[in-house]
Scaffold this motif. Structure first.
Motif, PDB file in Angstrom:
ATOM      1  N   ASN A 132      -2.125  -4.982  15.057  1.00  0.00           N
ATOM      2  CA  ASN A 132      -2.288  -4.496  13.796  1.00  0.00           C
ATOM      3  C   ASN A 132      -3.690  -3.971  13.228  1.00  0.00           C
ATOM      4  O   ASN A 132      -3.802  -3.991  12.217  1.00  0.00           O
ATOM      5  CB  ASN A 132      -1.660  -5.255  12.670  1.00  0.00           C
ATOM      6  N   ALA A 134      -5.889  -1.680  12.379  1.00  0.00           N
ATOM      7  CA  ALA A 134      -5.336  -0.397  11.890  1.00  0.00           C
ATOM      8  C   ALA A 134      -6.527   0.906  12.188  1.00  0.00           C
ATOM      9  O   ALA A 134      -6.046   1.855  12.638  1.00  0.00           O
ATOM     10  CB  ALA A 134      -5.382  -0.491  10.238  1.00  0.00           C
ATOM     11  N   GLU A 135      -7.902   0.497  12.432  1.00  0.00           N
ATOM     12  CA  GLU A 135      -8.773   1.432  12.572  1.00  0.00           C
ATOM     13  C   GLU A 135      -8.394   2.116  14.033  1.00  0.00           C
ATOM     14  O   GLU A 135      -8.728   3.269  14.300  1.00  0.00           O
ATOM     15  CB  GLU A 135     -10.214   0.896  12.479  1.00  0.00           C
ATOM     16  N   TYR A 156       1.210   6.639  15.317  1.00  0.00           N
ATOM     17  CA  TYR A 156      -0.002   5.681  15.108  1.00  0.00           C
ATOM     18  C   TYR A 156      -0.644   5.933  13.762  1.00  0.00           C
ATOM     19  O   TYR A 156      -0.935   4.633  13.124  1.00  0.00           O
ATOM     20  CB  TYR A 156      -1.008   6.352  15.928  1.00  0.00           C
ATOM     21  N   LYS A 159       1.311   4.054  10.850  1.00  0.00           N
ATOM     22  CA  LYS A 159       1.431   2.662  11.151  1.00  0.00           C
ATOM     23  C   LYS A 159      -0.032   2.199  10.530  1.00  0.00           C
ATOM     24  O   LYS A 159      -0.211   1.285   9.585  1.00  0.00           O
ATOM     25  CB  LYS A 159       1.689   2.047  12.396  1.00  0.00           C
ATOM     26  N   ALA A 160      -1.162   3.083  10.786  1.00  0.00           N
ATOM     27  CA  ALA A 160      -2.169   2.649  10.098  1.00  0.00           C
ATOM     28  C   ALA A 160      -2.326   2.927   8.667  1.00  0.00           C
ATOM     29  O   ALA A 160      -2.982   1.919   7.906  1.00  0.00           O
ATOM     30  CB  ALA A 160      -3.481   3.637  10.861  1.00  0.00           C
ATOM     31  N   GLN A 162       0.215   2.270   6.533  1.00  0.00           N
ATOM     32  CA  GLN A 162       0.779   1.248   6.098  1.00  0.00           C
ATOM     33  C   GLN A 162      -0.044   0.021   6.168  1.00  0.00           C
ATOM     34  O   GLN A 162       0.025  -0.830   4.931  1.00  0.00           O
ATOM     35  CB  GLN A 162       2.198   0.690   6.886  1.00  0.00           C
ATOM     36  N   LEU A 163      -0.844  -0.168   6.909  1.00  0.00           N
ATOM     37  CA  LEU A 163      -1.857  -1.284   7.224  1.00  0.00           C
ATOM     38  C   LEU A 163      -2.947  -1.191   6.258  1.00  0.00           C
ATOM     39  O   LEU A 163      -3.571  -2.122   5.701  1.00  0.00           O
ATOM     40  CB  LEU A 163      -2.169  -1.666   8.577  1.00  0.00           C
ATOM     41  N   MET A 164      -3.418   0.161   6.189  1.00  0.00           N
ATOM     42  CA  MET A 164      -4.712   0.441   5.219  1.00  0.00           C
ATOM     43  C   MET A 164      -4.392   1.214   4.093  1.00  0.00           C
ATOM     44  O   MET A 164      -4.750   2.331   4.080  1.00  0.00           O
ATOM     45  CB  MET A 164      -5.919   0.947   6.181  1.00  0.00           C
ATOM     46  N   THR A 170      -7.584   7.440   6.264  1.00  0.00           N
ATOM     47  CA  THR A 170      -6.095   7.299   6.909  1.00  0.00           C
ATOM     48  C   THR A 170      -5.228   8.385   6.626  1.00  0.00           C
ATOM     49  O   THR A 170      -4.556   9.015   7.348  1.00  0.00           O
ATOM     50  CB  THR A 170      -5.429   5.781   6.780  1.00  0.00           C
TER      51      THR A 170
END
Length: 695
Positions: A132, A134-135, A156, A159-160, A162-164, A170
């Motif tokens: 996970n 994110a970067e 990709y 998902k990034a 959602q994490l950041m 993003t």
């Protein structure tokens, strides 16, 4: 005190962080953490040399700190010192081998170098350690955009995000992926979100403006560019881009003249002021001026002169080009440069010529591809012929092409995209040519010696429209395979077509020049059952909105409802739709290309008027090849009369159709003037290269 400075740094209060750090260093000048933080501040402010100096000082007092090396790698990458940046990253990784931040940072350096393969290895390695992270998810998404693998990119990047969710870049990159996918609605939503979150990022402003522009929303694109220029008045790239963009849908000839005058004023001012471009990240070439129905020679010369002074690297001349020498093996080495040797019209048209030239034992042919986009067409091409894949990093590309020491360079297209245009602005060979059909206006470049065209399509004064010397072959220097004619038919209802006598102009809406409006009116006046049929874009619905607004002004109210834009049709549905048409109309000033071949393959006639410039004469050229001139108009108004006749006189239409069916085979699978191009290359080589000099 140091912690307070760090808090201010991460909060974006760089000025306050710098004050505190400076105070700390005055009392403790050898404090490595304070030196590291001050270097990080200098990095954020773009003071890269100062940042490098501070970091090297910090490393004197703590030479085994992996974070210091990681920051140093970022600083060195910013100065394009890629080899040193890679070494710094690897030192950090040696100290902490499985640190995802360090591995991700190395991947960023590989990207800047143009080494996407090793960058991908780094990002995937990170995700094995930290799924996970994110970067790295975001960076893999960016790589997939560059490779045109857009569904993977969205996966990709989503998902990034959602994490950041608080990271503006993003959302910006997610917006870019949707823009490339031509989903402008989502691209605008996420672009606006990114800008609202962080208006300090130039890339976010430029990205949102580009989305509006590619959607066809010129008004909002201009608004965003103008606001960005106010926020970043010293950013030259934004100013250049603002000068180069033009509306897709044109309102009138008066607007065209005004736009072109404004372009000249903006470019002249920047040339006069000595504007310099450190990078070209936010620049799109003025593509749509090709549809203005004007001579673009002076226009493109102005662009050339601006770029030459703004980017001195464009004055590059490969050393071997200064004094041509023959090769010991007697071969002529030809580099063929293109971005589009995949499933694209340019690849489709010109691959047969490339294969033909490569079979000649006198030639060593090397296609130079400047795109990472892969598909089945490109894979098949690269299996058949050895190519040189060049990264879209200017200094890397210059070295890669110059090292080949080509005798002749042939550009398949110049003017569609910025990077091929920049390469064409330099001299990599003693003889440099461009295909007139790749982007059918002059490049404006004095580094291109010849433009290769055909007598079939050029007007008598065609040579006057080019900066390059125009070489008119007897045939086209490309070939088109006989397309598969769709079997069966669909009803008008199934194809979303109205009843009535239908006159279709099956081109992108931005190619409907204002000069066509009076012709549509004349047809509607002469034929009370006539309806003009145009086709909406699959994605750019703004085109329809803007064109309908123009028609509301130009078409009389009692005729307006008979100019109809129907839903998009492609492939077999387009040909089946055109079978229902009583007349098919060519576009003024920029004739049909691939579509004309498909229409003629089905035996349907096209009413055409050969324009002033080559780009408006493609259908006429195909008629010349078939020896059929019955529906070629003398002028605009003759065009309307022929259109009405072919729509209302069924016998006449069927006669023309039978002629086309009997002769259309002459258009397909023709030898792409390979012998003519071969003879031209050998002749000009013999004139350019002295006999006594060999290498």
């Amino acid at each position: 005190m140091l912690q307070e400075a760090i808090r201010n740094f991460y909060a974006g209060n760089l000025a306050q962080a710098e004050i505190i750090t400076g105070s700390l260093l005055r009392s403790d000048p050898n404090n490595p953490d304070a030196l590291h933080l001050k270097a990080a501040i200098a990095l954020q402010l773009g003071q890269l040399k100062e940042a490098e100096k501070l970091l090297e000082e910090a490393l004197k007092y703590r030479e085994s700190d992996p974070n210091f090396y990681n920051t140093l790698a970022t600083i060195l990458r910013g100065q394009r010192k890629f080899e040193e940046a890679t070494k710094a990253s690897k030192k950090a990784m040696a100290l902490i081998p499985r640190n995802p931040h360090f591995i991700n940072n190395l991947g960023l350096t590989y990207v800047e170098e143009g080494d996407h393969k090793n960058a991908e290895i780094c990002y995937k390695q990170v995700l094995q350690i930290a799924p996970n992270f994110a970067e790295s998810l975001m960076n893999l998404g960016i790589l997939r955009i560059n490779d045109w693998r857009l569904e993977e990119a969205l996966e990709y990047l989503d998902k990034a995000a959602q994490l950041m969710p608080g990271n503006a870049l993003t959302w910006h990159n997610l917006s870019c992926a949707y823009r490339f996918k031509l989903d402008f609605e989502n691209a605008i939503i996420f672009g606006k979100r990114a800008l609202q979150m962080d208006p300090r990022q130039i890339s976010i402003w430029a990205g949102l403006a580009e989305t509006y522009f590619f959607q066809g929303d010129y008004e909002n694109a201009v608004k965003i560019y103008d606001e960005a220029i106010k926020s970043f008045p010293n950013h030259c790239g934004l100013r250049v881009q603002r000068a180069c963009i033009m509306p897709h849908i044109l309102e009138s000839n008066e607007q065209i003249d005004k736009l072109r005058a404004e372009f000249s004023l903006r470019i002249d001012e920047m040339t006069r002021c000595g504007v310099k471009l450190d990078n070209t990240n936010y620049i799109i070439l003025p593509f749509y001026q090709g549809y203005h129905g004007r001579d673009n020679k002076e226009f493109m010369i102005k662009l050339r002169e601006f770029f030459r002074q703004a980017m001195p690297v464009l004055n590059y001349v490969a050393p071997h080009s200064k004094k041509p020498k023959r090769r010991k093996d007697g071969k002529i080495k030809i580099g063929i440069i293109s971005k589009y040797l995949f499933d694209h019209a340019i690849g489709t048209f010109y691959r047969p010529l490339i294969y033909g030239l490569a079979e000649n034992p006198r030639f060593e042919v090397v296609p130079v591809i400047i795109s990472t986009r892969q598909d089945e067409e490109r894979k098949a091409f690269e299996k058949r012929i050895k190519v040189l894949n060049v990264p879209t990093i200017l200094d890397k590309a210059i070295k890669a092409i110059a090292d080949e020491e080509f005798d002749i360079i042939l550009h398949l297209e110049v003017g569609l995209d910025l990077f091929p245009y920049l390469l064409a602005s330099m001299r990599f060979a003693p003889i440099q040519c461009v295909m007139a059909g790749g982007h059918p206006i002059t490049s404006g470049l004095d580094t291109l010696d010849y433009t290769l065209s055909s007598k079939l399509i050029e007007p008598e004064n065609g040579h006057e429209h080019y900066v390059e010397k125009m070489v008119p072959f007897n045939r086209f220097p490309f070939a088109f395979k006989m397309p598969k004619v769709p079997e069966g038919n669909k009803s008008r209802k199934e194809l979303n077509l109205p009843e009535g006598r239908l006159y279709a102009c099956p081109v992108f809406l931005f190619r409907i020049h204002p000069d066509m409006d009076p012709i549509f009116i004349k047809i509607l006046d002469h034929d009370e059952k006539a309806k003009i049929i145009l086709f909406d874009s699959e994605n750019r619905h703004k085109w329809k909105e803007l064109l309908e607004k123009r028609f509301d002004k130009t078409v009389p109210a009692h005729l307006r409802d008979r100019v109809i834009i129907v839903p998009f049709a492609k492939g077999d549905n387009l040909i089946m739709s055109l079978r229902h048409m009583d007349a098919i109309l060519d576009a003024f000033h920029f004739s049909m290309g691939t579509t004309a071949y498909k229409i003629f393959a089905d035996g349907m006639p096209i009413v055409t008027w050969p324009g002033e410039f080559m780009r408006g004469r493609a259908s006429y050229a195909l008629y010349q090849m078939m020896g059929i001139m019955d529906v070629v108009a003398r002028d605009h108004y003759d065009f309307a009369e022929i259109a009405v006749r072919i729509a209302t006189d069924k016998k006449f239409r069927e006669e023309i159709s039978e002629k086309i069916k009997a002769k259309s085979h002459l258009l397909f699978d023709d030898d792409p003037a390979t012998d003519e191009v071969t003879n031209f290359f050998i002749d000009i080589y013999e004139k350019t290269f002295p006999n006594e000099e060999r290498v």
